[in-house]
Scaffold this motif. Structure first.
Motif, mmCIF file in Angstrom:
data_model
loop_
_atom_site.group_PDB
_atom_site.id
_atom_site.type_symbol
_atom_site.label_atom_id
_atom_site.label_comp_id
_atom_site.label_asym_id
_atom_site.label_seq_id
_atom_site.Cartn_x
_atom_site.Cartn_y
_atom_site.Cartn_z
ATOM 1 N N ASP C 16 49.061 19.752 -26.514
ATOM 2 C CA ASP C 16 49.237 18.700 -26.902
ATOM 3 C C ASP C 16 50.608 18.106 -26.110
ATOM 4 O O ASP C 16 50.978 16.593 -26.864
ATOM 5 C CB ASP C 16 50.020 18.693 -28.226
ATOM 6 C CG ASP C 16 50.975 19.437 -28.465
ATOM 7 O OD1 ASP C 16 51.466 20.291 -27.655
ATOM 8 O OD2 ASP C 16 51.991 19.057 -30.075
ATOM 9 N N LYS C 17 51.025 18.514 -24.584
ATOM 10 C CA LYS C 17 52.048 17.902 -23.886
ATOM 11 C C LYS C 17 52.747 17.469 -24.789
ATOM 12 O O LYS C 17 54.064 16.628 -24.941
ATOM 13 C CB LYS C 17 51.351 16.315 -23.814
ATOM 14 C CG LYS C 17 51.035 16.941 -21.968
ATOM 15 C CD LYS C 17 51.797 16.852 -20.694
ATOM 16 C CE LYS C 17 51.743 16.975 -19.009
ATOM 17 N NZ LYS C 17 51.530 18.917 -19.685
ATOM 18 N N ASP C 170 44.592 8.443 -28.993
ATOM 19 C CA ASP C 170 44.505 7.404 -28.245
ATOM 20 C C ASP C 170 44.795 6.137 -27.637
ATOM 21 O O ASP C 170 45.249 5.800 -27.343
ATOM 22 C CB ASP C 170 44.367 6.293 -29.707
ATOM 23 C CG ASP C 170 43.053 5.424 -29.279
ATOM 24 O OD1 ASP C 170 43.031 4.428 -28.374
ATOM 25 O OD2 ASP C 170 42.636 4.949 -30.450
ATOM 26 N N PRO C 171 44.685 6.701 -25.691
ATOM 27 C CA PRO C 171 45.474 6.987 -25.027
ATOM 28 C C PRO C 171 44.804 5.197 -24.851
ATOM 29 O O PRO C 171 45.999 4.342 -23.936
ATOM 30 C CB PRO C 171 45.008 7.114 -23.656
ATOM 31 C CG PRO C 171 43.944 7.962 -24.275
ATOM 32 C CD PRO C 171 43.733 8.647 -25.888
ATOM 33 N N ALA C 172 43.962 5.274 -24.729
ATOM 34 C CA ALA C 172 42.646 4.109 -24.512
ATOM 35 C C ALA C 172 44.095 2.497 -25.814
ATOM 36 O O ALA C 172 44.787 1.542 -24.878
ATOM 37 C CB ALA C 172 41.507 3.526 -25.060
ATOM 38 N N GLU C 176 47.286 -0.642 -24.478
ATOM 39 C CA GLU C 176 46.747 -1.407 -25.029
ATOM 40 C C GLU C 176 48.297 -2.498 -25.777
ATOM 41 O O GLU C 176 48.471 -3.436 -25.626
ATOM 42 C CB GLU C 176 45.514 -1.871 -26.624
ATOM 43 C CG GLU C 176 45.497 -3.183 -26.235
ATOM 44 C CD GLU C 176 45.127 -4.371 -24.710
ATOM 45 O OE1 GLU C 176 44.204 -3.413 -24.090
ATOM 46 O OE2 GLU C 176 45.822 -5.490 -24.753
ATOM 47 N N LYS C 179 50.827 -3.125 -23.376
ATOM 48 C CA LYS C 179 50.928 -3.483 -22.678
ATOM 49 C C LYS C 179 51.576 -4.381 -23.425
ATOM 50 O O LYS C 179 52.175 -6.165 -22.794
ATOM 51 C CB LYS C 179 48.950 -4.505 -21.846
ATOM 52 C CG LYS C 179 49.062 -3.206 -21.027
ATOM 53 C CD LYS C 179 47.010 -3.449 -20.695
ATOM 54 C CE LYS C 179 46.706 -3.141 -19.565
ATOM 55 N NZ LYS C 179 45.901 -2.388 -20.274
ATOM 56 N N GLY C 195 49.172 12.537 -27.290
ATOM 57 C CA GLY C 195 47.824 12.715 -26.513
ATOM 58 C C GLY C 195 47.955 11.015 -26.048
ATOM 59 O O GLY C 195 47.650 9.773 -25.050
ATOM 60 N N VAL C 198 50.548 9.090 -23.347
ATOM 61 C CA VAL C 198 49.831 9.736 -22.110
ATOM 62 C C VAL C 198 49.454 8.005 -21.391
ATOM 63 O O VAL C 198 49.765 7.487 -19.836
ATOM 64 C CB VAL C 198 48.866 10.154 -22.090
ATOM 65 C CG1 VAL C 198 48.150 10.469 -20.412
ATOM 66 C CG2 VAL C 198 49.233 11.875 -22.150
ATOM 67 N N GLY C 199 48.454 7.086 -22.979
ATOM 68 C CA GLY C 199 48.173 5.792 -22.032
ATOM 69 C C GLY C 199 49.130 4.868 -21.391
ATOM 70 O O GLY C 199 48.955 4.488 -21.121
ATOM 71 N N GLN C 202 50.910 5.767 -18.632
ATOM 72 C CA GLN C 202 49.726 4.660 -17.745
ATOM 73 C C GLN C 202 50.143 3.358 -17.402
ATOM 74 O O GLN C 202 49.966 2.526 -16.547
ATOM 75 C CB GLN C 202 48.423 4.882 -18.376
ATOM 76 C CG GLN C 202 47.605 4.563 -17.066
ATOM 77 C CD GLN C 202 47.605 5.638 -16.100
ATOM 78 O OE1 GLN C 202 46.587 6.547 -16.084
ATOM 79 N NE2 GLN C 202 47.958 4.787 -14.721
ATOM 80 N N ASP C 206 51.033 1.239 -14.755
ATOM 81 C CA ASP C 206 49.993 -0.095 -14.069
ATOM 82 C C ASP C 206 51.069 -1.164 -13.660
ATOM 83 O O ASP C 206 50.680 -1.837 -13.195
ATOM 84 C CB ASP C 206 48.760 0.133 -14.882
ATOM 85 C CG ASP C 206 47.837 1.380 -14.310
ATOM 86 O OD1 ASP C 206 48.051 1.927 -14.000
ATOM 87 O OD2 ASP C 206 47.184 1.217 -15.690
ATOM 88 N N LEU C 221 55.025 13.040 -15.673
ATOM 89 C CA LEU C 221 53.590 12.710 -15.725
ATOM 90 C C LEU C 221 53.094 10.905 -14.882
ATOM 91 O O LEU C 221 51.968 10.880 -13.872
ATOM 92 C CB LEU C 221 53.388 12.269 -17.000
ATOM 93 C CG LEU C 221 52.861 13.046 -18.036
ATOM 94 C CD1 LEU C 221 52.940 12.601 -19.356
ATOM 95 C CD2 LEU C 221 51.730 13.996 -17.266
ATOM 96 N N GLN C 222 54.109 10.143 -14.971
ATOM 97 C CA GLN C 222 54.024 8.527 -13.290
ATOM 98 C C GLN C 222 55.044 8.752 -12.969
ATOM 99 O O GLN C 222 56.384 8.328 -13.120
ATOM 100 C CB GLN C 222 53.330 7.927 -14.939
ATOM 101 C CG GLN C 222 52.398 7.873 -15.162
ATOM 102 C CD GLN C 222 51.145 7.505 -14.747
ATOM 103 O OE1 GLN C 222 51.021 7.025 -13.903
ATOM 104 N NE2 GLN C 222 49.405 8.382 -15.355
#
Ligand SMILES: Nc1ncnc2c1ncn2[C@@H]1O[C@H](COP(=O)(O)OP(=O)(O)OP(=O)(O)O)[C@@H](O)[C@H]1O
Ligand SMILES: Nc1ncnc2c1ncn2[C@@H]1O[C@H](COP(=O)(O)OP(=O)(O)OP(=O)(O)O)[C@@H](O)[C@H]1O
Ligand SMILES: [Mg+2]
Ligand SMILES: [Mg+2]
Lengths: 323, 378, 309, 510
Positions: C16-17, C170-172, C176, C179, C195, C198-199, C202, C206, C221-222
């Protein structure tokens, strides 16, 4: 003014959140309008996301990635077809099966190939879909009102976002302006009529499912290649079911579908935004209230304003001529 | 469906065909096992033995089956009335609240055999209540039951998290769950039942709620095929127009059916909470509601079929666990794939081999081949 | 003594990182160094806990280490039945002589990364994204807010992802939320969401902003966008437990693993050495020293289910 | 060129255990109208569906214009110039007429062009055959008569040379039927071939050149129409002599059982379907309501039976008013002695998926005798079902059989038996013999008369003018939701026809 900015930002996030729902919802629209129920949207999105991220990571190309996503999720759609069209199986059971297989296989393969617990390697910029800055976005940024709307809300999204929204008029056009669309709508209402008109019901429905597969593939790719740079197990997180709800909410019509998904996206964006900081007057409300907000509001809207939704007549029932 | 045609005997219809389907499912699953470099035959043996071989395994299998019987019945009842209740998950979750309230209130005062009936009522009432609202909205406002029940699954989750990290959580504890129920809130195990037949059970969560599940299955059979209410439910399920003609109230039948469905879902909570964990913890339903959909439809919405399908899934859960004990390469996700394949082949593709089997019967025993009856004329 | 150690992971799963994975890493390290093999198991539902635990106990596995507070009840039962075996539980306490309870002071570690976050922030607004709103995560959040405020953050934007298990994967949505927090002015965001995190990382990458990892060292990871990670040395805890039983020095009892015990810390490596300026590092290390010395008292949410910051 | 348009040679077809067609041979000459008759379930529809490629024969050969033709799908049939108007319309109900017509014959992948083409083509067909229908109307909003036109247009649009019609007049009024036959005559003139399935021997005599008779899946006879008689055909069909005329002596009407006063009904769209209707129904009489389908008879019936809400007016049953504005409960009315045989047996009167015995209690399932507490009294139910199968000669005599597998005639008997055996004071009946064969018709008519003679009040709605005239003691004619006239049973067909067409109004209006 910053209230206005906040509003624009929330709408911006609404757009991003609604895209996977929209793609999945339109995907469902093709199959359900053809009379095939599909609660396997979730699973098809998931394999799409996995295949996309994997291929992109391996071949270092976003295009190959999305191509693979489409391919694999279409393959799963064909399994659904094989069960529910060719062998007249129960469409819901078939959908559930697909969700199970997708959930298991993505992790297994991901683990076997990348040893990151079903996660795929993080994608580099080149392996993802860049966001497009529309011409003049920077220039007009400071123009009051329109500036932020154009530069924030309209511009600066991934190509897939624009694609998703273009799919709406396209779907409408296909459905109401083409031969395929006419037959698709007909077979969902009365397959016998299509049959006696000399058209193969099975082949027609298979083609509808292909459309479904393509769109769920793109939806998955959006999750793993745009919103996130890589696959994470179970990353669809129930979006397939929400899309299903949106489809019914939209009464199986493409333009409504867009508004339904935007609504769901907006409600979620709102709950995120409101949760982050204490509200004026009320102060900080418990997280759960905010989490539940979108779903409660959906029910209220549904009960309050959306009338009865009549599904395609032949929906869910396999086409059997002879018993 | 053209000649040669044979009307299949019941044993073929309900025994042979499902068996063939299962075998095929396992063969395909075997290929997957092969992929990860394990011996599929050994795997199959471990899985079946793990589930039915030893008393211990049987106890676990039946424990899981209990859960799926409840959720399966819940979905099936609604299906008979033409309703797709996808909200079993949430109704079961909220049912747990009913259990919690009863047990936390009475486990120190009453013996289990008094708490149990109360808990049954509590769980059923809560589950029914959670189904009532979507049902009412469907009947009165025409809001589609599928959307509302999906939404109510999410809402249920939020409510339970709120309660389990707040009011229901003991201060000292870290875990988002109620305190342990005292003896009054713990159901006796049924493992002796298995030991009666010579099986050995060291410790397993198999408990009396299994009997409740069987009773409910029987009750559902009576309800659907033997009562007036069931008759009205089936009438509405097949043809709402005919139901209207027969003077059956749409609102009433939808609401009553959904409440029964919700109550059955709610009772599922008894098994893992009072029966095993002795507390109500976050996400204790763990997807059983969705498995219930598969169980109900694979069981052709018939209580007997549902019990069998539930045992099948219990076997996959328990045998699967054994499998990943014995074969480290086979992770729990592999089990999920196998479950999916079983649902696909034994459920969605149940008709795949029927024609060929019918042809086989026709050619083998012309006797059993249906005599060419004339079109019945008036 | 020759031992047959075992590890039991929680529902999150081995990879599960996060802390399950950390436990796995500890066991692997032990295996590499001593050559002693171990067994492990991922439960897929609550009822499997007692089953798995018993099974390992019956097989005479020793010691048996399990990750996650959810194991308390099963362990309490089984440990009594096997007094001759050694057990260890991570993230909660079981008061038995043959059980070692390893409770981490996530608050302290989070306090440090909070300080770094506030100092790295240009807007003086930082964000926190938790998975589900459960006590353990509140523990992370509380310490973080404390540290950030102490280092001059004017606001900590505070989100949870959801109430279903999906909240951890739910990385998505994580992205969000990140953001949105950046829209609201946050430029450093700390994710304690499995998990989903991770998003988050990301999204900040970005946007060219900074994120903070959790549990294991997620700086890689980034690269260049993860300011640091709040590492929780579950791996060490597991490793030590194995070693102790190997050397017959295993002792039961409750162990609080904070900064002092090197149970938690903030991660520095090549990935983030340019992100953490010397003065930031100095500030963090000073706070660390003060906490160890008891000059700073980081509030532990779990003591009173409250967060004063 | 070859004489026979169609030759069917040794056709066999089984549905599961049912051998629906066995060794059927049939030759249809080009440019003729060929009738096919037979009992319900005799295999007529099946045979024609095979010719049209909807079903595939298990064995046998099909020749079109002498050419052996493999017809695997409807597409092959259409290509071979065969068109079919199915018994149960094959229309997409929420589509427009135009969309239904072009479906499958669109030509271009884009609709624009094909729609334009279809429009003009339709206009041509309309003018040529007088098949007026608004191309943009939504099919489900059209009366059945017009829906059938759409089916015919579909066939003609595809350039059918051979047109099959399966029970086309079952849903038509005499006027509509005559119109249809004129069209068929016209097609015949043009050298097209017509195959006509019907249960109405009168029509056979009127327009066919040849007629074939089917019984229990076999072809029992083929006759030149000029060389046979109605009686002979009926006997060939049923295998026994059939009494085709209804014999009944004068009614002695008693007390008013049902009294309808100023009843008005609106449909869900708010359109007035029944407009200020008043009449009395007395014990011991049959009152027939004649009218072109879709003039409010159905709504009137449903309202009186309580399965529809009224806008205004009163209905008095046995001196007690019926609650129509609130939630009228059909069950309540049944208890008060009102029985209802609905028009649509397939979807309203029966649950086709049920066993026969389960349908035998539909609507009466709350009666004490069918219950043991909350439980159903299975024994009682089966006993009653068996008893009725006996009494009403329902075949096959198997009360455990799925209702869908009974023929329409027998399905109708199941409904009638259920309603009549409750021994109601008032019986309201809709289209009792639609799609039912002569044998069954004779039986059903006898039963209705018997009810009357037993002093029951019977309200009969039918689009079959013959039926109305031969059964009714008084005839009410409905047009546009209103009762436009009352006549005795001696009223002439022409006179009624005019009323049904609403002619009198127009005169009055002028
Ligand atoms: N689709 C079907 N599946 C199974 N059996 C069927 C099917 N269609 C018809 N049958 C059987 O075949 C027999 C012949 O049916 P068919 O429809 O040809 O009779 P028919 O002559 O058209 O009757 P009717 O005069 O009522 O239209 C029926 O008795 C029925 O049992
Ligand atoms: N799909 C089917 N399965 C079984 N039997 C069928 C099926 N379709 C038709 N039949 C049977 O075929 C026979 C004739 O079929 P058809 O559809 O013509 O009904 P029908 O007798 O004509 O009644 P109606 O004229 O009211 O339609 C009936 O026994 C009907 O029940
Ligand atoms: Mg027919
Ligand atoms: Mg018929």
């Amino acid at each position: 003014m910053d209230v206005f900015i906040a509003a624009v930002q929330t709408l911006d996030s609404t757009v991003r959140l609604s895209v996977p729902l929209l793609l999945a919802c339109l995907a469902g629209l093709y199959s359900e309008r053809a009379g095939i129920f599909d609660i396997g949207l979730e699973g098809k999105m998931l394999v799409g996301a996995f295949a996309g991220a994997t291929a992109a990571a391996v071949f270092h190309s976003a295009l190959i990635g999305i191509g693979m996503a489409i391919l694999v999720s279409t393959a799963f759609a064909m399994i659904h077809g094989f069960a529910s069209i060719t062998h007249r199986g129960n469409q819901i059971v078939s959908g559930v099966a697909i969700n199970f297989i997708a959930a298991g296989s993505t992790v297994i393969l991901g683990q076997a190939w990348f040893h990151q617990g079903g996660r795929t390697p993080a994608l580099s910029a080149a392996e993802r879909f860049p966001s497009i800055v529309l011409p003049g976005a920077a220039a007009v940024r400071d123009v009051p009102i329109l500036g932020p709307i154009y530069s924030t809300l309209i511009s600066g999204h991934s190509v897939l976002v624009y694609l998703a929204f273009l799919t709406v008029p396209f779907t409408w056009w296909v459905l109401y302006r083409t031969r395929f669309g006419l037959r698709l709508r007909a077979v969902g209402e009365n397959p016998a009529a299509v049959d006696t008109a000399g058209i193969s019901v099975a082949w027609l429905r298979y083609r509808a499912l292909m459309c479904t597969g393509v769109l769920t593939g793109v939806a998955g790719a959006y999750l793993s290649m745009v919103q996130n740079g890589g696959f994470v197990k179970d990353m669809t997180a129930g979006k397939g079911y929400i899309a299903l709800a949106a489809l019914i909410f939209a009464k199986w019509k493409p333009v409504n579908a867009m508004f339904a998904c935007l609504l769901f996206g907006f409600l979620e964006a709102l709950s995120i935004r409101l949760q982050g900081t204490p509200l004026p007057i009320i102060g900080r409300v418990s997280a759960q209230v905010m989490q539940a907000l979108p779903y409660v509001l959906t029910v209220v809207l549904l009960a309050g304003f959306i009338g009865k939704a009549i599904p395609p007549k032949a929906g869910g029932v396999p086409y059997v001529k002879e018993r | 469906m053209s000649a040669p045609y044979a009307k299949l005997p019941a044993w073929a219809d309900y025994g042979l065909i499902p068996l063939v389907n299962l075998v095929v499912a396992f063969i395909v699953a075997g290929l997957v096992v092969l992929l990860v470099g394990e011996n599929p035959f050994r795997a199959a043996v471990i899985l079946v033995e793990g589930a039915f071989g030893r008393g211990q395994g049987i106890a676990y299998t039946l424990y899981y089956a209990t859960t799926f019987i409840f959720t399966g019945l819940s979905v099936a009842v609604a299906v008979h009335c033409g309703l797709f209740n996808i909200g079993t998950e949430g109704q079961a979750y909220i049912g747990g609240l009913g259990v919690a309230i009863v047990c936390l209130a009475f486990d120190s005062l009453l013996p289990w055999w008094l708490t149990f009936p109360l808990a049954i009522l509590g769980a059923a009432a809560m589950g029914a209540l959670w189904a009532l609202i979507p049902a009412w909205l469907q009947a009165r406002r025409g809001s589609h039951i599928v959307i509302t029940t999906i939404m109510f699954n999410f809402i249920a989750a939020s409510i339970m998290v709120y309660l389990l990290v707040g009011p229901l959580k003991p201060l000292a504890s870290q875990a988002p769950q109620t305190r342990l129920f005292l003896d009054g809130g713990q159901l006796p195990k049924l493992n002796w039942l298995i030991e009666l037949f010579g099986g050995k059970v060291r410790a397993a969560p198999f408990n009396v709620s299994f009997l409740l599940a069987l009773f409910m299955a029987w009750l559902m059979w009576v309800l659907i095929w033997r009562t007036r209410l069931g008759y009205e439910m089936r009438t509405y399920g097949f043809s709402p127009k005919a139901a209207r003609y027969a003077g059956i109230s749409e609102t009433r039948i939808i609401i009553v059916t959904m409440m029964i469905s919700g109550a059955l879902a709610g009772m599922m909570a008894l098994n893992p909470t009072m029966g095993d964990q002795h507390n109500v913890a976050i996400d204790f339903v763990n997807g059983a509601g969705f498995v219930g959909i598969a169980v109900a439809l694979m069981g052709r919405s018939h209580p007997l079929g549902i019990v069998l399908a539930a045992v099948l899934f219990g076997m996959l859960y328990q045998g699967g666990a054994e499998l990943s004990f014995e074969m480290p390469n086979i992770s729990r996700d592999m089990i999920v794939i196998i479950q999916g394949l079983v649902i696909l082949f034994a459920g969605a593709l149940e008709h795949m081999f029927r024609p060929s089997i019918q042809t086989l019967f026709a050619t083998l025993s012309p006797k059993s081949a249906g005599l060419a009856v004339n079109g019945e004329g008036a | 003594a020759d031992i047959q150690p075992a590890v039991l992971y929680d529902l999150g799963g081995k990879f599960d990182k996060s802390f399950n994975e950390a436990a796995y890493n500890g066991a692997e390290k032990f295996k590499k160094e001593t050559g002693i093999d171990y067994v492990d198991f991922e439960v897929s539902n609550a009822s499997q806990r007692e089953q798995a635990l018993r099974r390992f106990a019956e097989d005479g596995r020793n010691p048996i280490v399990m990750a996650g507070f959810a194991w308390v009840d099963s362990l309490t039962k089984v440990a009594k039945e096997y007094p001759e075996l050694n057990f260890a539980i991570i993230d909660d306490a079981v008061d038995l002589p043959n059980v070692r309870s390893l409770v981490f002071k996530e608050g302290e570690g989070s306090y440090l990364v909070g300080i770094l976050a506030a100092m790295a922030s240009k807007t003086h607004k930082v964000g926190f994204i938790g998975g589900m709103d459960i006590p353990l995560i509140r523990k992370f959040g509380c310490g973080y807010v404390g540290g950030a405020k102490a280092a001059g953050a004017t606001e900590v934007i505070y989100n949870m992802t959801g109430d279903t298990p999906a909240a951890w994967n739910d990385p998505a949505k994580g992205g969000e939320i990140a953001k949105t927090q950046m829209d609201q002015g946050a430029d450093v965001i700390y994710a304690a969401a499995g998990g989903t995190g991770v998003g988050v990382l990301q999204a900040v990458a970005d946007a060219g902003k900074l994120g903070i990892g959790v549990d294991s060292n997620q700086n890689g990871l980034q690269p260049g966008h993860v300011l640091t990670s709040m590492v929780k040395r579950v791996d060490v805890a597991v490793y030590n437990t194995f070693m102790d039983s190997k050397n017959d020095t295993f002792k039961g009892g409750l162990e609080h693993l904070g900064l002092k015990e090197d149970g938690v810390d903030y991660a520095m490596d090549d990935n983030n050495k340019d992100l953490v300026t010397p003065e930031m590092k100095a500030a963090a290390d000073k706070a660390k020293a003060d906490i160890i010395a008891g000059k700073i008292e980081v509030h532990d949410y779990s003591t009173d289910n409250k967060c004063p910051y | 060129m070859h004489q026979a348009a169609i030759e069917l040679i040794g056709i066999n077809k089984s549905f599961g255990a049912v051998h629906a067609n066995r060794d059927i041979n049939l030759e249809v000459r080009r440019g003729t109208v060929h009738g096919i008759i037979g009992e319900n379930g005799a295999g007529k529809s099946t045979l024609m569906s095979i010719l049209y490629g909807f079903y595939q024969a298990d064995s046998g050969e099909i020749r079109v214009n002498g050419e052996p033709t493999a017809i695997r799908t409807s597409n092959d049939a259409i290509a071979a110039g065969i068109g079919m108007v199915h018994q149960h319309f094959m229309l997409v109900e929420n589509f427009s007429v135009l969309e239904n017509v072009i479906l499958g014959a669109e030509g271009a992948p884009l609709l624009k062009t094909s729609i334009a083409k279809a429009r003009s083509e339709l206009r041509r067909l309309e003018s040529e055959y007088g098949l007026e229908v608004d191309p943009d109307a939504i099919v489900e909003e059209l009366p059945v008569g017009l829906q059938q036109r759409v089916e015919i247009l579909k066939a003609l649009y595809r350039g059918a040379e051979i047109l099959i019609l399966d029970e086309p007049t079952g849903v038509l009024t005499p006027a509509e039927a005559d119109h249809l036959f004129r069209i068929l005559g016209q097609l015949k003139e043009q050298g097209k071939t017509v195959v006509l399935i019907t249960h109405k021997l009168r029509e056979i005599m009127a327009i066919t050149d040849t007629v074939s008779v089917m019984r229990q899946g076999t072809m029992v006879a083929t006759r030149r129409t000029t060389e046979t008689t109605v009686e002979e055909l009926a006997e060939l069909m049923v295998g026994r002599r059939v009494l085709l005329r209804v014999v009944k002596d004068a009614a002695e009407a008693g007390a008013v059982k049902l009294s309808v006063k100023n009843l008005s009904v609106k449909d869900q769209r708010g359109v007035t379907m029944v407009d200020d209707v008043s009449f009395d129904l007395r014990a011991g009489e049959i009152v027939g309501i004649a009218g072109v389908a879709g003039n409010g008879q159905s709504e009137l019936l449903e309202t009186i039976a309580g399965s529809r809400h009224a806008a205004s007016g009163t209905v008095i049953l046995d001196g007690m008013p019926v609650d129509l504005t609130g939630a009228a409960d059909p069950g309540e009315l049944r208890r008060r002695g009102l029985a209802h045989v609905p028009e649509d047996r397939h979807h309203v009167g029966l649950v086709l998926a049920f066993e026969e015995n389960q349908n035998a209690i539909l609507g009466y399932h709350r009666q004490r005798r069918y219950l043991k507490g909350p439980l159903l009294n299975i024994e009682a139910i089966l006993a009653d079902a068996k008893d009725r199968i006996e009494k009403y000669d329902i075949r096959p005599a198997d009360c455990r059989l799925k209702t869908a597998n009974f023929s329409g005639g027998n399905q109708q008997k199941i409904v009638l038996a259920r309603e009549m055996e409750q021994d109601p004071d008032v019986l309201i009946v809709g289209q009792p013999t639609r799609g039912v064969d002569v044998g069954a018709i004779e039986f059903i008519h006898k039963r209705l008369i018997a009810m009357r003679d037993a002093g029951k009040a019977v309200l009969l709605v039918s689009v079959e003018l013959d039926e109305i005239r031969s059964l009714s003691d008084r005839i009410l004619v409905m047009f546009d939701g209103r009762i436009v006239g009352e006549r005795g049973s001696d009223a002439s067909e022409g006179e009624l026809g005019l009323l049904m067409a609403g002619v009198e109004q127009r005169e009055a209006a002028e």
